[in-house]
Design a protein around this motif. Structure first.
Motif, PDB file in Angstrom:
ATOM      1  N   GLY A   1      44.111  43.775  52.750  1.00  0.00           N
ATOM      2  CA  GLY A   1      45.071  42.704  52.975  1.00  0.00           C
ATOM      3  C   GLY A   1      45.186  41.782  51.778  1.00  0.00           C
ATOM      4  N   PHE A   2      44.053  41.499  51.140  1.00  0.00           N
ATOM      5  CA  PHE A   2      44.085  40.597  49.986  1.00  0.00           C
ATOM      6  C   PHE A   2      44.728  41.264  48.772  1.00  0.00           C
ATOM      7  N   LEU A   3      44.482  42.552  48.579  1.00  0.00           N
ATOM      8  CA  LEU A   3      44.987  43.259  47.400  1.00  0.00           C
ATOM      9  C   LEU A   3      46.416  43.757  47.569  1.00  0.00           C
ATOM     10  N   ALA A   4      46.966  43.597  48.759  1.00  0.00           N
ATOM     11  CA  ALA A   4      48.330  44.080  49.009  1.00  0.00           C
ATOM     12  C   ALA A   4      49.299  43.492  47.988  1.00  0.00           C
ATOM     13  N   GLY A   5      50.114  44.348  47.393  1.00  0.00           N
ATOM     14  CA  GLY A   5      51.110  43.891  46.428  1.00  0.00           C
ATOM     15  C   GLY A   5      50.646  43.926  44.991  1.00  0.00           C
ATOM     16  N   THR A   6      49.390  44.320  44.753  1.00  0.00           N
ATOM     17  CA  THR A   6      48.885  44.338  43.366  1.00  0.00           C
ATOM     18  C   THR A   6      48.817  45.746  42.791  1.00  0.00           C
ATOM     19  N   VAL A   7      49.139  46.740  43.607  1.00  0.00           N
ATOM     20  CA  VAL A   7      49.081  48.132  43.139  1.00  0.00           C
ATOM     21  C   VAL A   7      50.366  48.841  43.521  1.00  0.00           C
ATOM     22  N   SER A   8      51.002  49.463  42.536  1.00  0.00           N
ATOM     23  CA  SER A   8      52.161  50.305  42.782  1.00  0.00           C
ATOM     24  C   SER A   8      51.687  51.741  42.811  1.00  0.00           C
ATOM     25  N   LEU A   9      51.892  52.434  43.934  1.00  0.00           N
ATOM     26  CA  LEU A   9      51.417  53.805  44.082  1.00  0.00           C
ATOM     27  C   LEU A   9      52.180  54.781  43.202  1.00  0.00           C
ATOM     28  N   ASP A  10      53.344  54.348  42.677  1.00  0.00           N
ATOM     29  CA  ASP A  10      54.129  55.202  41.788  1.00  0.00           C
ATOM     30  C   ASP A  10      53.701  55.073  40.339  1.00  0.00           C
TER      31      ASP A  10
ATOM     32  N   ASP B   1      50.408  55.149  37.658  1.00  0.00           N
ATOM     33  CA  ASP B   1      48.996  55.473  37.461  1.00  0.00           C
ATOM     34  C   ASP B   1      48.264  54.439  36.615  1.00  0.00           C
ATOM     35  N   ALA B   2      48.986  53.431  36.148  1.00  0.00           N
ATOM     36  CA  ALA B   2      48.371  52.413  35.296  1.00  0.00           C
ATOM     37  C   ALA B   2      47.480  51.499  36.130  1.00  0.00           C
ATOM     38  N   SER B   3      46.582  50.783  35.445  1.00  0.00           N
ATOM     39  CA  SER B   3      45.679  49.853  36.125  1.00  0.00           C
ATOM     40  C   SER B   3      45.300  48.735  35.169  1.00  0.00           C
ATOM     41  N   SER B   4      45.032  47.583  35.731  1.00  0.00           N
ATOM     42  CA  SER B   4      44.555  46.427  34.961  1.00  0.00           C
ATOM     43  C   SER B   4      45.462  46.138  33.773  1.00  0.00           C
ATOM     44  N   LEU B   5      46.738  45.927  34.049  1.00  0.00           N
ATOM     45  CA  LEU B   5      47.694  45.615  32.984  1.00  0.00           C
ATOM     46  C   LEU B   5      47.589  44.128  32.654  1.00  0.00           C
ATOM     47  N   VAL B   6      46.643  43.826  31.769  1.00  0.00           N
ATOM     48  CA  VAL B   6      46.279  42.441  31.497  1.00  0.00           C
ATOM     49  C   VAL B   6      47.447  41.647  30.933  1.00  0.00           C
ATOM     50  N   GLY B   7      48.179  42.255  29.982  1.00  0.00           N
ATOM     51  CA  GLY B   7      49.305  41.546  29.390  1.00  0.00           C
ATOM     52  C   GLY B   7      50.359  41.172  30.407  1.00  0.00           C
TER      53      GLY B   7
ATOM     54  N   ASN C   1      48.178  46.594  38.563  1.00  0.00           N
ATOM     55  CA  ASN C   1      49.322  47.048  37.770  1.00  0.00           C
ATOM     56  C   ASN C   1      50.611  46.344  38.188  1.00  0.00           C
ATOM     57  N   THR C   2      50.568  45.581  39.289  1.00  0.00           N
ATOM     58  CA  THR C   2      51.618  44.633  39.655  1.00  0.00           C
ATOM     59  C   THR C   2      50.939  43.330  40.069  1.00  0.00           C
ATOM     60  N   SER C   3      51.736  42.316  40.254  1.00  0.00           N
ATOM     61  CA  SER C   3      51.174  40.979  40.515  1.00  0.00           C
ATOM     62  C   SER C   3      51.600  40.463  41.884  1.00  0.00           C
ATOM     63  N   ARG C   4      50.760  39.583  42.439  1.00  0.00           N
ATOM     64  CA  ARG C   4      51.076  38.901  43.695  1.00  0.00           C
ATOM     65  C   ARG C   4      50.633  37.452  43.596  1.00  0.00           C
ATOM     66  N   THR C   5      51.511  36.553  44.023  1.00  0.00           N
ATOM     67  CA  THR C   5      51.152  35.132  44.076  1.00  0.00           C
ATOM     68  C   THR C   5      50.500  34.848  45.425  1.00  0.00           C
ATOM     69  N   VAL C   6      49.215  34.513  45.401  1.00  0.00           N
ATOM     70  CA  VAL C   6      48.509  34.204  46.651  1.00  0.00           C
ATOM     71  C   VAL C   6      49.013  32.882  47.211  1.00  0.00           C
ATOM     72  N   PHE C   7      49.125  31.864  46.357  1.00  0.00           N
ATOM     73  CA  PHE C   7      49.784  30.620  46.741  1.00  0.00           C
ATOM     74  C   PHE C   7      50.388  30.002  45.476  1.00  0.00           C
ATOM     75  N   PRO C   8      51.589  29.431  45.578  1.00  0.00           N
ATOM     76  CA  PRO C   8      52.245  28.830  44.412  1.00  0.00           C
ATOM     77  C   PRO C   8      51.639  27.479  44.078  1.00  0.00           C
TER      78      PRO C   8
ATOM     79  N   PRO D   1      50.466  52.225  30.110  1.00  0.00           N
ATOM     80  CA  PRO D   1      51.409  51.368  29.358  1.00  0.00           C
ATOM     81  C   PRO D   1      51.814  50.141  30.165  1.00  0.00           C
ATOM     82  N   SER D   2      52.099  49.063  29.455  1.00  0.00           N
ATOM     83  CA  SER D   2      52.523  47.817  30.102  1.00  0.00           C
ATOM     84  C   SER D   2      53.728  47.252  29.372  1.00  0.00           C
ATOM     85  N   VAL D   3      54.407  46.322  30.009  1.00  0.00           N
ATOM     86  CA  VAL D   3      55.559  45.666  29.386  1.00  0.00           C
ATOM     87  C   VAL D   3      55.094  44.741  28.277  1.00  0.00           C
ATOM     88  N   TYR D   4      54.042  43.986  28.534  1.00  0.00           N
ATOM     89  CA  TYR D   4      53.475  43.052  27.561  1.00  0.00           C
ATOM     90  C   TYR D   4      52.066  43.506  27.194  1.00  0.00           C
ATOM     91  N   THR D   5      51.760  43.466  25.932  1.00  0.00           N
ATOM     92  CA  THR D   5      50.354  43.572  25.540  1.00  0.00           C
ATOM     93  C   THR D   5      49.724  42.200  25.709  1.00  0.00           C
TER      94      THR D   5
END
Length: 337
Positions: free
Chosen positions: A180-189, A191-197, A135-142, A229-233
């Motif tokens: 450790g790998f998933l850190a930064g990809t989930v906001s505990l506040d 309840d959404a998940s897998s926001l593909v858009g 539900n949030t994104s993380r750049t593993v490497f640019p 809900p997501s910002v982008y579909t």
């Protein structure tokens, strides 16, 4: 700092000086020789002839070694070098690997990362980035063309994602790697998940050098099962990528039948309507198909300024010089004895 090739020159000078001093003292010894009458027969003795052969062989060996010392010293004095003219062609393709790491994808992600690694193994000069999201994104490497780093990061991702959901809670080490790998990809506040858009939009905004002529591609791997809900579909994110001139290729993967037909159809329509390629994640033709399409969208290569690289190569003569000096000194010692 004294360079390595100076050392053998000093050794050669010392050896030549020692030889010159030895030769300088030889006439003095001969002047003190005592002649003995009726000793001509001594030259026919086997012992004398053997010593004479040793003397002549030693002198010949010393002369050859001295000649080799002179040649090697001359070569090292000239500082032999290799000159390599490099005119690299800089690839102008940027590729963002865009990975869904939501709960419904975890068991599939290790295989998808292996597919990413296979794709990267076919690239040369392209810049690669990896972005993961739930539900949030993380750049593993640019974006980078450091393929050693890319390979290491993908290997680490594959290890972290290679979990058995039935037992991973009991494996503290595996759990720590995954967290450790998933850190930064989930906001505990949230309840959404897998926001593909939102995940795709983040990947579309990961490209730098927007004003340069570069071919840009996203390889999107997801099951397109959205919760909340997501910002982008997904269609809106696909439109954003198209407006930015980014080609989106899809790798669809799913372990569930819940809504999968509709999700698959939507993802395929969004990807293919903009000219991208759509594959099932397990399709053996996916890698070749995506590589071929990326190759077909090669922008104009950027020719780099030719660079002359000069490398000192004393090693070609250093060994010869050291060996010749050793032979020369041993021969001198034996002849003196």
């Amino acid at each position: 700092m004294v360079t390595a090739w100076v050392v053998p020159l000093v050794l050669a000078a010392v050896a030549v000086a020692a030889l010159a001093g030895w030769l300088w003292r030889r006439p003095a010894r001969r002047s003190r020789a005592t002649w003995v009458a009726n000793s001509a027969y001594l030259t026919s003795l086997a012992g004398y002839r053997r010593r004479l052969r040793v003397l002549r062989g030693g002198l010949a060996l010393a002369a050859a070694a001295l000649a080799l010392v002179a040649v090697a010293t001359s070569a090292l004095t000239a500082r032999p070098v290799d000159r390599d003219v490099r005119a690299e062609v800089l690839a102008t393709r940027d590729i963002v690997l865009c990975l869904d790491v939501s709960g419904s994808m975890i068991e599939l992600d290790s295989e998808i990362v292996a597919t990413f690694a296979e794709l990267v193994g076919s690239f040369e000069g392209e810049r690669i980035a990896l972005s993961i999201w739930n539900n949030t994104s993380r750049t593993v490497f640019p974006l980078t063309d450091d393929y050693a780093l890319v390979t290491d990061e993908l290997d680490a991702a594959a290890r972290a994602l290679d979990v058995d959901l039935d037992t991973w809670l009991f494996d503290a080490e595996a759990l720590a790697r995954l967290e450790g790998f998933l850190a930064g990809t989930v906001s505990l506040d949230d309840d959404a998940s897998s926001l593909v858009g939102d995940g795709l939009a983040t990947c579309a905004l990961a490209f730098d050098e927007a004003d340069t002529q570069r071919a840009r591609s996203i390889i999107l791997a997801t099951d397109n099962l959205v919760l909340g809900p997501s910002v982008y579909t997904l269609p809106e994110a696909g439109q954003l990528a198209a407006e930015l001139g980014i080609a989106v290729h899809g790798l669809y993967a799913s372990l569930t039948d819940a809504g999968s037909d509709a999700a698959r159809a939507e993802m395929e329509q969004v990807v293919t309507s903009a000219g991208g390629l759509f594959f099932e994640a397990g399709d053996p033709g996916a890698v070749d198909g995506i590589i071929a399409d990326i190759d077909a969208h090669q922008a104009v290569d950027l020719g780099a300024t030719p660079e002359v690289v000069v490398t000192d190569r004393p090693d070609r003569w250093y060994g010869w010089l050291v060996g010749a000096l050793a032979v020369l000194l041993v021969a001198m010692w034996r002849l003196r004895a």
